[in-house]
Design a protein around this motif. Structure first.
Motif, PDB file in Angstrom:
ATOM      1  N   THR A   3       0.830  -1.211   0.000  1.00 43.71           N
ATOM      2  CA  THR A   3       0.000   0.000   0.000  1.00 43.71           C
ATOM      3  C   THR A   3       0.866   1.263   0.000  1.00 43.71           C
ATOM      4  O   THR A   3       0.442   2.322  -0.440  1.00 43.71           O
ATOM      5  CB  THR A   3      -0.972  -0.029   1.198  1.00 43.71           C
ATOM      6  OG1 THR A   3      -2.033   0.866   0.934  1.00 43.71           O
ATOM      7  CG2 THR A   3      -0.325   0.351   2.501  1.00 43.71           C
ATOM      8  N   LEU A   4       2.124   1.136   0.451  1.00 44.91           N
ATOM      9  CA  LEU A   4       3.014   2.311   0.493  1.00 44.91           C
ATOM     10  C   LEU A   4       4.067   2.294  -0.626  1.00 44.91           C
ATOM     11  O   LEU A   4       5.065   3.002  -0.556  1.00 44.91           O
ATOM     12  CB  LEU A   4       3.711   2.386   1.858  1.00 44.91           C
ATOM     13  CG  LEU A   4       2.797   2.693   3.043  1.00 44.91           C
ATOM     14  CD1 LEU A   4       3.577   2.686   4.344  1.00 44.91           C
ATOM     15  CD2 LEU A   4       2.120   4.048   2.862  1.00 44.91           C
ATOM     16  N   ARG A  59       2.951  14.771   1.094  1.00 42.33           N
ATOM     17  CA  ARG A  59       1.568  15.042   0.698  1.00 42.33           C
ATOM     18  C   ARG A  59       0.776  13.738   0.580  1.00 42.33           C
ATOM     19  O   ARG A  59      -0.379  13.662   0.990  1.00 42.33           O
ATOM     20  CB  ARG A  59       1.589  15.764  -0.660  1.00 42.33           C
ATOM     21  CG  ARG A  59       0.323  16.512  -0.960  1.00 42.33           C
ATOM     22  CD  ARG A  59       0.380  17.198  -2.308  1.00 42.33           C
ATOM     23  NE  ARG A  59      -0.801  16.873  -3.073  1.00 42.33           N
ATOM     24  CZ  ARG A  59      -0.874  16.933  -4.393  1.00 42.33           C
ATOM     25  NH1 ARG A  59       0.167  17.290  -5.105  1.00 42.33           N
ATOM     26  NH2 ARG A  59      -1.978  16.625  -5.018  1.00 42.33           N
ATOM     27  N   MET A  60       1.410  12.711   0.037  1.00 44.86           N
ATOM     28  CA  MET A  60       0.721  11.425  -0.089  1.00 44.86           C
ATOM     29  C   MET A  60       0.505  10.771   1.260  1.00 44.86           C
ATOM     30  O   MET A  60      -0.578  10.287   1.563  1.00 44.86           O
ATOM     31  CB  MET A  60       1.560  10.490  -0.960  1.00 44.86           C
ATOM     32  CG  MET A  60       1.247  10.596  -2.403  1.00 44.86           C
ATOM     33  SD  MET A  60       2.072   9.274  -3.276  1.00 44.86           S
ATOM     34  CE  MET A  60       3.641   9.999  -3.597  1.00 44.86           C
ATOM     35  N   LEU A  61       1.580  10.739   2.057  1.00 46.45           N
ATOM     36  CA  LEU A  61       1.501   9.985   3.316  1.00 46.45           C
ATOM     37  C   LEU A  61       0.481  10.580   4.275  1.00 46.45           C
ATOM     38  O   LEU A  61      -0.107   9.875   5.082  1.00 46.45           O
ATOM     39  CB  LEU A  61       2.881   9.916   3.972  1.00 46.45           C
ATOM     40  CG  LEU A  61       3.869   9.007   3.240  1.00 46.45           C
ATOM     41  CD1 LEU A  61       5.245   9.102   3.864  1.00 46.45           C
ATOM     42  CD2 LEU A  61       3.385   7.561   3.246  1.00 46.45           C
ATOM     43  N   LYS A  62       0.263  11.872   4.140  1.00 44.45           N
ATOM     44  CA  LYS A  62      -0.691  12.458   5.076  1.00 44.45           C
ATOM     45  C   LYS A  62      -2.125  12.059   4.710  1.00 44.45           C
ATOM     46  O   LYS A  62      -3.021  12.186   5.529  1.00 44.45           O
ATOM     47  CB  LYS A  62      -0.399  13.953   5.161  1.00 44.45           C
ATOM     48  CG  LYS A  62      -1.277  14.936   4.656  1.00 44.45           C
ATOM     49  CD  LYS A  62      -0.655  16.316   4.834  1.00 44.45           C
ATOM     50  CE  LYS A  62      -0.923  17.114   3.563  1.00 44.45           C
ATOM     51  NZ  LYS A  62      -0.271  18.377   3.485  1.00 44.45           N
ATOM     52  N   MET A  63      -2.308  11.489   3.520  1.00 48.19           N
ATOM     53  CA  MET A  63      -3.653  11.040   3.133  1.00 48.19           C
ATOM     54  C   MET A  63      -3.991   9.642   3.649  1.00 48.19           C
ATOM     55  O   MET A  63      -5.146   9.254   3.661  1.00 48.19           O
ATOM     56  CB  MET A  63      -3.779  11.034   1.614  1.00 48.19           C
ATOM     57  CG  MET A  63      -3.580  12.387   0.988  1.00 48.19           C
ATOM     58  SD  MET A  63      -3.873  12.383  -0.789  1.00 48.19           S
ATOM     59  CE  MET A  63      -3.008  10.915  -1.299  1.00 48.19           C
ATOM     60  N   PHE A  64      -2.947   8.872   4.006  1.00 47.68           N
ATOM     61  CA  PHE A  64      -3.230   7.500   4.447  1.00 47.68           C
ATOM     62  C   PHE A  64      -3.816   7.520   5.848  1.00 47.68           C
ATOM     63  O   PHE A  64      -3.129   7.858   6.805  1.00 47.68           O
ATOM     64  CB  PHE A  64      -1.945   6.655   4.422  1.00 47.68           C
ATOM     65  CG  PHE A  64      -1.600   6.192   3.043  1.00 47.68           C
ATOM     66  CD1 PHE A  64      -2.017   4.941   2.613  1.00 47.68           C
ATOM     67  CD2 PHE A  64      -0.901   6.996   2.176  1.00 47.68           C
ATOM     68  CE1 PHE A  64      -1.718   4.509   1.339  1.00 47.68           C
ATOM     69  CE2 PHE A  64      -0.588   6.573   0.891  1.00 47.68           C
ATOM     70  CZ  PHE A  64      -0.999   5.316   0.474  1.00 47.68           C
ATOM     71  N   LYS A  65      -5.101   7.191   5.927  1.00 45.97           N
ATOM     72  CA  LYS A  65      -5.782   7.265   7.220  1.00 45.97           C
ATOM     73  C   LYS A  65      -6.414   5.934   7.569  1.00 45.97           C
ATOM     74  O   LYS A  65      -6.754   5.151   6.710  1.00 45.97           O
ATOM     75  CB  LYS A  65      -6.880   8.340   7.165  1.00 45.97           C
ATOM     76  CG  LYS A  65      -6.326   9.733   7.107  1.00 45.97           C
ATOM     77  CD  LYS A  65      -7.437  10.755   7.273  1.00 45.97           C
ATOM     78  CE  LYS A  65      -6.990  12.115   6.785  1.00 45.97           C
ATOM     79  NZ  LYS A  65      -7.306  12.330   5.365  1.00 45.97           N
ATOM     80  N   ARG A  66      -6.559   5.739   8.878  1.00 45.24           N
ATOM     81  CA  ARG A  66      -7.305   4.572   9.333  1.00 45.24           C
ATOM     82  C   ARG A  66      -8.771   4.947   9.386  1.00 45.24           C
ATOM     83  O   ARG A  66      -9.141   6.086   9.171  1.00 45.24           O
ATOM     84  CB  ARG A  66      -6.842   4.172  10.734  1.00 45.24           C
ATOM     85  CG  ARG A  66      -5.377   3.995  10.856  1.00 45.24           C
ATOM     86  CD  ARG A  66      -5.050   3.671  12.282  1.00 45.24           C
ATOM     87  NE  ARG A  66      -5.713   2.434  12.636  1.00 45.24           N
ATOM     88  CZ  ARG A  66      -5.050   1.345  13.012  1.00 45.24           C
ATOM     89  NH1 ARG A  66      -3.737   1.378  13.076  1.00 45.24           N
ATOM     90  NH2 ARG A  66      -5.673   0.252  13.330  1.00 45.24           N
ATOM     91  N   LYS A  67      -9.554   3.954   9.722  1.00 45.61           N
ATOM     92  CA  LYS A  67     -10.986   4.186   9.816  1.00 45.61           C
ATOM     93  C   LYS A  67     -11.317   5.154  10.946  1.00 45.61           C
ATOM     94  O   LYS A  67     -10.724   5.083  11.998  1.00 45.61           O
ATOM     95  CB  LYS A  67     -11.689   2.873  10.067  1.00 45.61           C
ATOM     96  CG  LYS A  67     -13.056   2.924   9.483  1.00 45.61           C
ATOM     97  CD  LYS A  67     -13.573   1.571   9.098  1.00 45.61           C
ATOM     98  CE  LYS A  67     -14.662   1.839   8.078  1.00 45.61           C
ATOM     99  NZ  LYS A  67     -15.211   0.681   7.554  1.00 45.61           N
TER     100      LYS A  67
END
Lengths: 90, 456
Positions: free
Chosen positions: A27-28, A82-90
């Protein structure tokens, strides 16, 4: 630094690279690529030194190298963030 | 000089720690920050410890580079990340080649070893530079995305490769008279970067981008050998290893060898073998019908592909998925390793649309889930769900691991038209009894579907 030392460093770094990068989840993988783009911008160190060694031609080559490498460093780290800050948990 | 090397080792340690934190999305962002601190340390150490640096030139270069880099980083759409990474690979390779070239014209410590590493660095860096720009052009649409092949292509590449070896050897051995050979080496390295990249296209792009990523690291490492600089060698090796691992994962995702991807030119070759295809009878459905099918479903798996990126439909699918989840249904996403145009492309798009990453499952995790899945929704994916990969030994994708969508009770396939996918083969899945086609642009279709779901 002699040649043997420098090869030792190179070989060991490859092993470290394989060890840590196989642990990056799929995913990363895109941030991994853009982040490694930024790290390959380490050529900026060489580019800075090149502005010194070269005389007229070397300075020009060094300038373009500094531009290219800075694009990599700045763009690479920024877009990865910018990308990594979009990866969120539920 | 001692302190400088300590600073470089520190920078390398921070890069390693930074990448280590990429092992989880929770810690990844801090990892990126740590790596950027490492880079800052390396740059500052270099600026303060070398004499006679041309600070004006350096400042001008850094300002221009920072503006360009920041502009790209802020403006780029998530769907365009493959292009962005491609062009950055090119800049990295180009920078390494330029540094090595500067060293060639004014060697600090001339020796055979030095000349040899310069030749390697210039070769790899230049190849990466031109290859990456072709890859960028293909992804952006400046160059045809289709494989460009012509008779004698392999022979031409072989001739260029042999010439490069000779020019490299002459560049090293001729000493002061090597200039013509050196220029020849640069020119042919630039040429082979182009000729090796143009025959690769479409769905093979993830492999090319990963490989060029690896090359940009190799180029940085080679430049490290030129300058006898630990910082460049270690960082370059990390990037080289990273690119190589990703290349390998992409090749496995397609069940093809690297040599086959680079020299195989899928898409043109196979068209002949696929044209014997029987006509497939498909059933199509409207979004109203799809809404009713989804209403009756409990478990739904979404399979995104490149078509989702093209249609910019990541937000639209998330809205539909949210709606379904609020109706009490379970929604998962199945991510094939080679879905999209670069490793992890779909994950970034869905993250942008606020899909929690726990809902995104890999091939191995998700395939058992299709057994009790009520509806699989295939959005702009084709070859990665083609059951021919399991049984049709004559198919170009035979042996490729696929997502077992056909095991779901119902498969909904959204495509714009019946055109075959990248590999140029018809997908027998479309004719299966449990498959329904929903034609149209993914975003428009999902918007309509969302409306129909609300009206149920």
């Amino acid at each position: 630094m002699d040649m043997i030392n420098i090869f030792t460093v190179f070989i060991l770094a490859i092993f470290v690279g394989f060890e840590i990068i196989t642990k990056v989840p799929p995913t990363l993988h895109t941030p991994l690529m853009s982040g490694s783009n930024a790290i390959s911008g380490i050529a900026i160190v060489g580019a800075i030194i090149a502005t010194k060694v070269g005389g007229e031609l070397g300075t020009w080559l060094g300038l373009i190298a500094v531009i290219f490498a800075t694009v990599n460093v700045v763009g690479g780290f920024m877009v990865t963030d910018r990308m990594l800050k979009m990866f969120k948990r539920k | 000089m001692e302190y400088t090397n300590i600073a470089y080792v520190l920078a390398a340690v921070l890069f390693i720690l930074g990448i280590k934190r990429l092992s989880s999305p929770k810690t990844a962002r801090s990892g990126n920050t740590i790596a950027s601190v490492g880079m800052l340390i390396a740059i500052v150490a270099t600026l303060v410890s070398y004499d006679l640096l041309d600070f004006q030139t350096i400042a001008i270069g850094m300002i221009i580079g920072a503006i360009i880099g920041a502009f790209f980083a802020i403006k780029v759409e998530m769907t365009q990340m493959p292009q962005m990474v491609a062009i950055f690979n090119g800049f990295g390779g180009g920078a390494s080649a330029l540094v090595a070239a500067a060293e060639y014209f004014n060697p600090a410590n001339p020796s055979t070893f030095n000349s040899a590493t310069i030749a390697i660095s210039v070769f790899v860096g230049t190849l990466t530079f031109t290859g990456s720009f072709i890859a960028f052009g293909k992804l952006q649409g400046f160059v045809s995305g289709k494989p460009i092949v012509f008779p004698g292509q392999k022979i031409l590449n072989a001739l260029i490769a042999i010439s490069i070896v000779f020019l490299g050897v002459y560049t090293v051995s001729m000493g002061a008279d090597a200039d013509p050979y050196f220029y020849g080496l640069v020119a042919l390295a630039a040429l082979i970067g182009i000729t090796l990249t143009i025959p690769i296209g479409g769905a093979d792009m993830p492999v090319v981008i990963s490989l060029l990523n690896s090359y940009s690291g190799v180029a940085a490492s080679a430049t490290g050998f030129v300058l006898m600089n630990n910082g460049l060698i270690i960082s370059g090796a990390l990037v080289g290893a990273s690119g190589l691992i990703l290349t390998n994962i992409m090749c496995k995702g397609m069940n093809r060898s690297l040599a086959n991807v680079i020299f195989g030119a899928v898409g043109l070759v196979q068209e002949a073998s696929s044209s014997d295809g029987k006509q497939i009878q498909v059933k199509s459905a409207s979004t109203e019908e799809v809404a009713m099918i989804l209403e009756a479903a409990e478990k739904i798996i979404v399979v995104p592909g490149y078509g989702l990126a093209v249609a910019q439909a990541q937000h639209a699918i998330r809205e539909v998925a949210d709606f379904l989840e609020n109706m009490g249904k379970k929604v998962l996403y199945a991510i094939h390793p080679v879905a999209g145009r670069m490793p992890g492309h779909m994950n970034v798009l869905l993250a942008e649309a606020n899909v929690p990453y726990e809902q995104l499952l890999d091939l191995d995790q998700v395939n058992p889930e299709f057994e009790d899945c009520d509806v699989a929704i295939v959005l702009g994916a084709n070859d990665v769900v083609n059951p021919a990969a399991r049984h049709d030994t004559g198919s170009p994708i035979y042996g490729m691991p696929i997502l077992d969508v056909d095991k779901s009770k119902t498969v909904l396939v959204n495509k714009r038209t019946m055109n075959p996918g990248f590999a140029g083969i018809q997908n027998e899945l479309f004719g299966f009894d449990n498959t329904l086609m929903v034609f149209g642009d993914a975003k428009a279709m999902l918007t309509d579907l969302h409306k129909d779901l609300k009206e149920l």
